[in-house]
Scaffold this motif. Structure first.
Motif, PDB file in Angstrom:
ATOM      1  N   ILE A 252       0.863  -1.179   0.000  1.00 36.82           N
ATOM      2  CA  ILE A 252       0.000   0.000   0.000  1.00 36.82           C
ATOM      3  C   ILE A 252       0.896   1.224   0.000  1.00 36.82           C
ATOM      4  CG2 ILE A 252      -1.779   1.303   1.228  1.00 36.82           C
ATOM      5  CD1 ILE A 252      -2.556  -1.355   2.593  1.00 36.82           C
ATOM      6  N   GLU A 253       0.649   2.132  -0.947  1.00 31.19           N
ATOM      7  CA  GLU A 253       1.400   3.383  -1.028  1.00 31.19           C
ATOM      8  C   GLU A 253       0.412   4.532  -1.165  1.00 31.19           C
ATOM      9  OE1 GLU A 253       4.683   3.209  -3.950  1.00 31.19           O
ATOM     10  OE2 GLU A 253       4.022   1.135  -4.225  1.00 31.19           O
ATOM     11  N   HIS A 254       0.744   5.652  -0.560  1.00 30.39           N
ATOM     12  CA  HIS A 254      -0.089   6.839  -0.674  1.00 30.39           C
ATOM     13  C   HIS A 254       0.622   7.844  -1.562  1.00 30.39           C
ATOM     14  CE1 HIS A 254      -2.867   5.334   2.287  1.00 30.39           C
ATOM     15  NE2 HIS A 254      -1.855   5.093   3.105  1.00 30.39           N
ATOM     16  N   ASP A 255       0.074   8.054  -2.758  1.00 26.99           N
ATOM     17  CA  ASP A 255       0.599   9.056  -3.680  1.00 26.99           C
ATOM     18  C   ASP A 255      -0.144  10.362  -3.465  1.00 26.99           C
ATOM     19  OD1 ASP A 255       2.358   7.251  -4.733  1.00 26.99           O
ATOM     20  OD2 ASP A 255       1.173   6.843  -6.538  1.00 26.99           O
ATOM     21  N   PHE A 256       0.224  11.373  -4.237  1.00 29.63           N
ATOM     22  CA  PHE A 256      -0.390  12.692  -4.108  1.00 29.63           C
ATOM     23  C   PHE A 256      -1.902  12.640  -4.305  1.00 29.63           C
ATOM     24  CE2 PHE A 256      -1.890  16.558  -6.293  1.00 29.63           C
ATOM     25  CZ  PHE A 256      -1.737  17.450  -5.247  1.00 29.63           C
ATOM     26  N   ASP A 257      -2.364  11.939  -5.355  1.00 27.98           N
ATOM     27  CA  ASP A 257      -3.790  11.957  -5.688  1.00 27.98           C
ATOM     28  C   ASP A 257      -4.467  10.598  -5.582  1.00 27.98           C
ATOM     29  OD1 ASP A 257      -2.477  10.842  -7.803  1.00 27.98           O
ATOM     30  OD2 ASP A 257      -3.664  11.843  -9.338  1.00 27.98           O
ATOM     31  N   ALA A 258      -3.777   9.579  -5.085  1.00 28.39           N
ATOM     32  CA  ALA A 258      -4.382   8.250  -5.020  1.00 28.39           C
ATOM     33  C   ALA A 258      -3.688   7.383  -3.985  1.00 28.39           C
ATOM     34  CB  ALA A 258      -4.290   7.560  -6.381  1.00 28.39           C
ATOM     35  N   THR A 259      -4.421   6.383  -3.507  1.00 24.27           N
ATOM     36  CA  THR A 259      -3.839   5.309  -2.726  1.00 24.27           C
ATOM     37  C   THR A 259      -3.641   4.151  -3.688  1.00 24.27           C
ATOM     38  OG1 THR A 259      -4.899   5.999  -0.683  1.00 24.27           O
ATOM     39  CG2 THR A 259      -4.209   3.705  -0.813  1.00 24.27           C
ATOM     40  N   VAL A 260      -2.435   3.593  -3.739  1.00 28.22           N
ATOM     41  CA  VAL A 260      -2.104   2.538  -4.690  1.00 28.22           C
ATOM     42  C   VAL A 260      -1.856   1.239  -3.934  1.00 28.22           C
ATOM     43  CG1 VAL A 260      -0.520   1.804  -6.512  1.00 28.22           C
ATOM     44  CG2 VAL A 260      -1.064   4.243  -6.236  1.00 28.22           C
ATOM     45  N   ILE A 261      -2.629   0.208  -4.283  1.00 30.51           N
ATOM     46  CA  ILE A 261      -2.482  -1.117  -3.698  1.00 30.51           C
ATOM     47  C   ILE A 261      -2.011  -2.049  -4.801  1.00 30.51           C
ATOM     48  CG2 ILE A 261      -3.659  -3.033  -2.550  1.00 30.51           C
ATOM     49  CD1 ILE A 261      -5.739  -0.874  -1.619  1.00 30.51           C
ATOM     50  N   THR A 262      -0.931  -2.778  -4.557  1.00 33.48           N
ATOM     51  CA  THR A 262      -0.425  -3.742  -5.520  1.00 33.48           C
ATOM     52  C   THR A 262      -0.561  -5.138  -4.925  1.00 33.48           C
ATOM     53  OG1 THR A 262       1.151  -2.135  -6.389  1.00 33.48           O
ATOM     54  CG2 THR A 262       1.560  -4.445  -6.918  1.00 33.48           C
ATOM     55  N   LEU A 263      -1.245  -6.029  -5.660  1.00 29.67           N
ATOM     56  CA  LEU A 263      -1.454  -7.401  -5.234  1.00 29.67           C
ATOM     57  C   LEU A 263      -0.504  -8.304  -6.013  1.00 29.67           C
ATOM     58  CD1 LEU A 263      -5.344  -7.347  -5.439  1.00 29.67           C
ATOM     59  CD2 LEU A 263      -3.921  -6.850  -3.445  1.00 29.67           C
ATOM     60  N   VAL A 264       0.322  -9.056  -5.299  1.00 29.95           N
ATOM     61  CA  VAL A 264       1.300  -9.938  -5.923  1.00 29.95           C
ATOM     62  C   VAL A 264       0.808 -11.377  -5.760  1.00 29.95           C
ATOM     63  CG1 VAL A 264       3.692 -10.719  -5.896  1.00 29.95           C
ATOM     64  CG2 VAL A 264       3.154  -8.321  -5.391  1.00 29.95           C
ATOM     65  N   ASP A 265       0.732 -12.101  -6.885  1.00 28.53           N
ATOM     66  CA  ASP A 265       0.277 -13.485  -6.863  1.00 28.53           C
ATOM     67  C   ASP A 265       1.412 -14.380  -6.383  1.00 28.53           C
ATOM     68  OD1 ASP A 265      -1.293 -15.699  -7.198  1.00 28.53           O
ATOM     69  OD2 ASP A 265      -1.189 -15.705  -9.390  1.00 28.53           O
ATOM     70  N   GLU A 266       1.264 -14.925  -5.186  1.00 28.89           N
ATOM     71  CA  GLU A 266       2.262 -15.833  -4.631  1.00 28.89           C
ATOM     72  C   GLU A 266       1.633 -17.202  -4.464  1.00 28.89           C
ATOM     73  OE1 GLU A 266       5.214 -13.629  -1.718  1.00 28.89           O
ATOM     74  OE2 GLU A 266       3.171 -13.683  -0.949  1.00 28.89           O
ATOM     75  N   GLY A 267       2.405 -18.210  -4.638  1.00 26.72           N
ATOM     76  CA  GLY A 267       1.879 -19.554  -4.456  1.00 26.72           C
ATOM     77  C   GLY A 267       2.335 -20.452  -5.579  1.00 26.72           C
ATOM     78  N   ARG A 268       1.574 -21.484  -5.812  1.00 28.07           N
ATOM     79  CA  ARG A 268       1.930 -22.450  -6.841  1.00 28.07           C
ATOM     80  C   ARG A 268       1.675 -21.889  -8.228  1.00 28.07           C
ATOM     81  NH1 ARG A 268       0.126 -28.351  -4.671  1.00 28.07           N
ATOM     82  NH2 ARG A 268       1.394 -28.278  -2.811  1.00 28.07           N
ATOM     83  N   ALA A 269       2.482 -22.343  -9.167  1.00 33.87           N
ATOM     84  CA  ALA A 269       2.312 -21.955 -10.569  1.00 33.87           C
ATOM     85  C   ALA A 269       1.007 -22.555 -11.088  1.00 33.87           C
ATOM     86  CB  ALA A 269       3.505 -22.438 -11.380  1.00 33.87           C
ATOM     87  N   PRO A 270       0.316 -22.002 -12.040  1.00 34.60           N
ATOM     88  CA  PRO A 270       0.737 -20.806 -12.778  1.00 34.60           C
ATOM     89  C   PRO A 270       0.355 -19.537 -12.015  1.00 34.60           C
ATOM     90  CG  PRO A 270      -1.292 -21.646 -13.710  1.00 34.60           C
ATOM     91  CD  PRO A 270      -0.888 -22.605 -12.608  1.00 34.60           C
ATOM     92  N   LEU A 271       1.281 -18.607 -11.966  1.00 35.02           N
ATOM     93  CA  LEU A 271       1.053 -17.326 -11.309  1.00 35.02           C
ATOM     94  C   LEU A 271       0.610 -16.305 -12.349  1.00 35.02           C
ATOM     95  CD1 LEU A 271       4.196 -17.217  -8.996  1.00 35.02           C
ATOM     96  CD2 LEU A 271       1.899 -18.016  -8.447  1.00 35.02           C
TER      97      LEU A 271
END
Length: 79
Positions: free
Chosen positions: A4-23
């Motif tokens: 989670i990051e807070h930019d000037f005009d937005a909150t940005v959430i990045t979801l990373v796929d972790e686990g078994r392939a296929p990712l």
């Protein structure tokens, strides 16, 4: 995993796929004052696909995640 990051005009959430392939590619959610965008790289076309949701759609999506199958309309709480 997510960040989670807070930019000037937005909150940005990045979801990373972790686990078994296929990712799948990371998903980025940008929460602005008037809308929310969801972005993910389409590896078949090598282009980022973006979906824009209104705040009402985000509210409905959040409610839908906790309800059984059916058709619903959210109404303001009384009082």
């Amino acid at each position: 995993m997510f960040s989670i990051e807070h930019d000037f005009d937005a909150t940005v959430i990045t979801l990373v796929d972790e686990g078994r392939a296929p990712l799948t590619e990371d998903v980025t959610v940008n929460a602005f004052e008037d809308c929310v965008t969801v972005e993910q790289l389409d590896t078949r076309t090598d282009q980022v696909v973006r979906i824009t949701l209104s705040l009402a759609q985000v509210r409905d999506l959040g409610a839908a995640l906790n309800l059984p199958e059916g058709i619903y309309r959210l109404r303001p709480a009384k009082g």
